[in-house]
Design a protein around this motif. Structure first.
Motif, PDB file in Angstrom:
ATOM      1  N   GLU A  52       0.836  -1.206   0.000  1.00  0.00           N
ATOM      2  CA  GLU A  52       0.000   0.000   0.000  1.00  0.00           C
ATOM      3  C   GLU A  52       0.870   1.254   0.000  1.00  0.00           C
ATOM      4  N   ARG A  54       3.966   1.558  -1.126  1.00  0.00           N
ATOM      5  CA  ARG A  54       4.596   1.711  -2.440  1.00  0.00           C
ATOM      6  C   ARG A  54       3.610   2.288  -3.451  1.00  0.00           C
ATOM      7  N   GLN A  55       2.366   1.819  -3.403  1.00  0.00           N
ATOM      8  CA  GLN A  55       1.345   2.310  -4.322  1.00  0.00           C
ATOM      9  C   GLN A  55       1.069   3.801  -4.100  1.00  0.00           C
ATOM     10  N   ARG A  59       1.871   7.089  -6.577  1.00  0.00           N
ATOM     11  CA  ARG A  59       0.895   8.106  -6.990  1.00  0.00           C
ATOM     12  C   ARG A  59       1.430   9.509  -6.725  1.00  0.00           C
TER      13      ARG A  59
END
Length: 73
Positions: A52, A54-55, A59
């Motif tokens: 999460e 890294r995501q 962004r």
């Protein structure tokens, strides 16, 4: 530490018509937040998983690049 929503709110005005200083600030803040959330994802017991984090960091790095291009979108 500020929440992701706080960063998004603070930088919402730095769009395509924003001055160079505002775009540079927005870029720097998105990069700072990306590093911070990535670090938080590595902490033991964190409510944010590494994936999460890294995501979310990805962004924010994408947003930072949009501000550095000056196009805002």
């Amino acid at each position: 530490m500020r929440a992701e929503g706080a960063v998004r709110h603070d930088l919402a005005a730095a769009g395509p018509g924003a001055c160079l200083a505002c775009r540079e600030h927005a870029r720097a803040e998105h990069l700072r937040f990306a590093d911070e959330i990535e670090r938080i994802g590595t902490l033991p017991g964190s409510a944010v998983t590494s994936a999460e984090a890294r995501q979310a960091a990805g962004r924010h790095r994408t947003l930072a690049e949009r501000f550095s291009s000056g196009s805002g979108g």
